[in-house]
Design an enzyme around this catalytic site. Structure first.
Site, PDB file in Angstrom:
ATOM      1  N   LYS A 170      -7.015  15.196   6.183  1.00  0.00           N
ATOM      2  CA  LYS A 170      -7.725  14.645   7.129  1.00  0.00           C
ATOM      3  C   LYS A 170      -8.177  15.484   8.475  1.00  0.00           C
ATOM      4  O   LYS A 170      -9.440  15.551   8.616  1.00  0.00           O
ATOM      5  CB  LYS A 170      -7.030  13.258   7.403  1.00  0.00           C
ATOM      6  CG  LYS A 170      -6.339  12.701   6.245  1.00  0.00           C
ATOM      7  CD  LYS A 170      -7.240  11.956   5.438  1.00  0.00           C
ATOM      8  CE  LYS A 170      -6.588  11.453   4.233  1.00  0.00           C
ATOM      9  NZ  LYS A 170      -5.297  10.684   4.283  1.00  0.00           N
ATOM     10  N   TRP A 180      -1.527   2.170   4.268  1.00  0.00           N
ATOM     11  CA  TRP A 180      -0.656   3.193   4.060  1.00  0.00           C
ATOM     12  C   TRP A 180       0.930   2.640   4.451  1.00  0.00           C
ATOM     13  O   TRP A 180       1.841   3.080   3.806  1.00  0.00           O
ATOM     14  CB  TRP A 180      -1.139   4.356   4.887  1.00  0.00           C
ATOM     15  CG  TRP A 180      -2.336   4.827   4.143  1.00  0.00           C
ATOM     16  CD1 TRP A 180      -3.513   4.833   4.862  1.00  0.00           C
ATOM     17  CD2 TRP A 180      -2.383   5.564   3.027  1.00  0.00           C
ATOM     18  NE1 TRP A 180      -4.421   5.500   4.186  1.00  0.00           N
ATOM     19  CE2 TRP A 180      -3.758   5.715   2.884  1.00  0.00           C
ATOM     20  CE3 TRP A 180      -1.643   5.969   2.140  1.00  0.00           C
ATOM     21  CZ2 TRP A 180      -4.261   6.543   1.843  1.00  0.00           C
ATOM     22  CZ3 TRP A 180      -2.135   6.566   0.759  1.00  0.00           C
ATOM     23  CH2 TRP A 180      -3.423   6.861   0.654  1.00  0.00           C
ATOM     24  N   ASP A 238       3.778   8.458  10.222  1.00  0.00           N
ATOM     25  CA  ASP A 238       3.001   9.017   9.291  1.00  0.00           C
ATOM     26  C   ASP A 238       1.669   9.196  10.105  1.00  0.00           C
ATOM     27  O   ASP A 238       1.085   8.202  10.399  1.00  0.00           O
ATOM     28  CB  ASP A 238       2.664   8.203   8.050  1.00  0.00           C
ATOM     29  CG  ASP A 238       1.569   8.582   7.089  1.00  0.00           C
ATOM     30  OD1 ASP A 238       1.011   9.451   7.511  1.00  0.00           O
ATOM     31  OD2 ASP A 238       1.482   8.128   6.058  1.00  0.00           O
TER      32      ASP A 238
HETATM   33  C1  LIG Z   1      -4.345   9.951   3.145  1.00  0.00           C
HETATM   34  C2  LIG Z   1      -3.084   9.155   3.888  1.00  0.00           C
HETATM   35  C3  LIG Z   1      -1.958   9.281   2.802  1.00  0.00           C
HETATM   36  C4  LIG Z   1      -1.993   9.962   1.582  1.00  0.00           C
HETATM   37  O1  LIG Z   1      -2.169  11.294   1.463  1.00  0.00           O
HETATM   38  P1  LIG Z   1      -1.930  11.935  -0.210  1.00  0.00           P
HETATM   39  O2  LIG Z   1      -2.202  13.329   0.348  1.00  0.00           O
HETATM   40  O3  LIG Z   1      -2.949  11.462  -0.964  1.00  0.00           O
HETATM   41  O4  LIG Z   1      -0.793  11.584  -0.718  1.00  0.00           O
HETATM   42  C5  LIG Z   1      -0.848   8.941   3.481  1.00  0.00           C
HETATM   43  N1  LIG Z   1      -0.875   8.246   4.782  1.00  0.00           N
HETATM   44  C6  LIG Z   1      -2.185   8.313   5.500  1.00  0.00           C
HETATM   45  C7  LIG Z   1      -1.937   7.599   6.673  1.00  0.00           C
HETATM   46  C8  LIG Z   1      -3.197   8.675   4.967  1.00  0.00           C
HETATM   47  O5  LIG Z   1      -4.229   8.816   5.685  1.00  0.00           O
END
Ligand SMILES: *Cc1c(COP(=O)(O)O)cnc(C)c1O
Length: 365
Positions: A203, A105, A179
């Protein structure tokens, strides 16, 4: 029917109580005669849902008053572009963004940010968070980006170990951007340490389609002219996330999850449970080398646990046996293979125990 436990990395398991309540309220929310999906986002019914969700999230994460919480669309990935588009407007051309690369990521974030600025990979490792003293930081960087839980690689920052260390003078005046998509609300964080925190909802918060942004007030109003208006953090903040139509149903479900979290004992209780669940699972993986996790112990994620069978020719048999026992979505991300068990807030300890029992059974213990 066998009890089902869903180990998906996302979209992921939600609390049963939340889904039950949403089902009961589906056709007629609180006597309004409308489904939440049918309400005007500016009407009093939805505004009350929105305000409660904002207030509860603020309380759960102890978000200080000088931060705005935005409910946006576009997912976590879109923030890789929206953060530079929103933070670089007052920076000289050729400004540099520092990145800590710890997995898939952060790698995506680096690639996307490169469209808008110079990027410097200050440190790189996908099996541990490199020690802060070894980070090669750019003096006067526009900001420092980190992915505090790498969902695919299973690498999580060890905040207890002091990373990121507030006392590091090299970070003075450099906003931290984090993030936190896959571990937000699973542990206490000091929001005041960050300039921007973002997280896709699917998540640990709710359904896909909602993206949470928490931003310090002084960073608002610095967008590049090319930043789309609907994604300009200041416009979104000034309009309480209603500059355009927000993802109303997703916000409603997220709000129910926040209420559920508060009823369970909040983030402190989630942190305690996450520790118990993760220790139980890693202990089963560590008994011998039948299963392998390659992440440094201090940075093993408490949310996403990737592992490999020593004998990878048995992968399909492992997954078939798991499915027969109601243990779903354990296949690892296609980019890294193997297995992955995501054990978010809504995964009960019984689910982790059922997985541990199966791990032992499959290993012939
Ligand atoms: C799932 C995830 C993303 C991407 O999310 P989307 O909603 O598919 O754009 C970005 N960063 C992390 C750490 C993730 O787990």
């Amino acid at each position: 029917m066998t009890h089902i436990y869903n180990f998906s990395a996302g979209p992921a398991v939600l609390p049963k109580e939340v889904l039950t309540q949403a089902a009961a309220e589906m056709l007629d929310w609180h006597g309004s005669g409308m489904s939440v999906m049918e309400m005007s986002h500016r009407g009093p019914e939805f505004m009350s849902i929105y305000k409660a969700a904002e207030r509860d999230l603020r309380e759960l994460l102890a978000v200080p008053d000088n931060y705005k919480i935005l409910f946006m669309q576009g997912g976590g990935l879109s923030q890789n572009a929206l953060v530079p588009l929103n933070l670089l407007g007052h920076k000289p051309a050729g400004a540099t963004i520092d990145f800590i690369h710890t997995g898939s990521w952060s790698a995506k974030s680096i690639k996307e940010a490169g469209k808008y600025a110079n990027v410097n990979i200050a440190a790189s490792c996908t099996t541990a968070v490199p020690p802060q003293r070894e980070w090669r930081l750019t003096p006067g960087a526009a900001y420092l980006h980190m992915c505090t839980n790498e969902t695919i690689d299973g690498v999580e920052y060890d905040f207890d170990g002091g990373v990121p260390d507030a006392a590091d003078p090299r970070l003075d005046g450099v906003p931290l951007v984090a993030d936190m998509s896959s571990h937000i609300l699973s542990r206490a964080i000091d929001v005041s340490r960050y300039g921007v925190i973002f997280a896709g909802a699917q998540k640990n918060i709710g359904p896909a389609g909602v993206t949470i942004v928490i931003i310090r007030d002084d960073l608002l109003g610095q967008a590049l002219p090319a930043c789309p208006s609907a994604f300009d953090f200041k416009l979104v903040a000034d309009n309480e996330s209603m500059y355009n139509t927000p993802p109303t149903y997703g916000i409603y479900i997220a709000g129910l999850v926040f209420q559920w979290l508060k009823a369970q004992g909040g983030v402190a209780e989630m942190e305690r449970r996450a520790r118990v669940k993760a220790e139980l699972l890693y202990a089963a993986l560590d008994v011998d080398d039948f299963y392998q996790n390659r992440v440094a112990p201090a940075n093993r994620s408490r949310m996403n646990v990737p592992f490999y069978l020593k004998d990878e020719s048995r992968n399909e048999a492992f997954l078939a046996g798991a499915k027969a026992r109601g243990l779903l979505q354990l296949k690892g991300h296609k980019s890294v293979g193997g297995m992955r068990a995501s054990i978010y807030n809504a995964m009960p300890i019984e689910g982790v125990q059922a997985l541990v029992d199966y791990l032992n059974e499959f290993a012939g213990r």
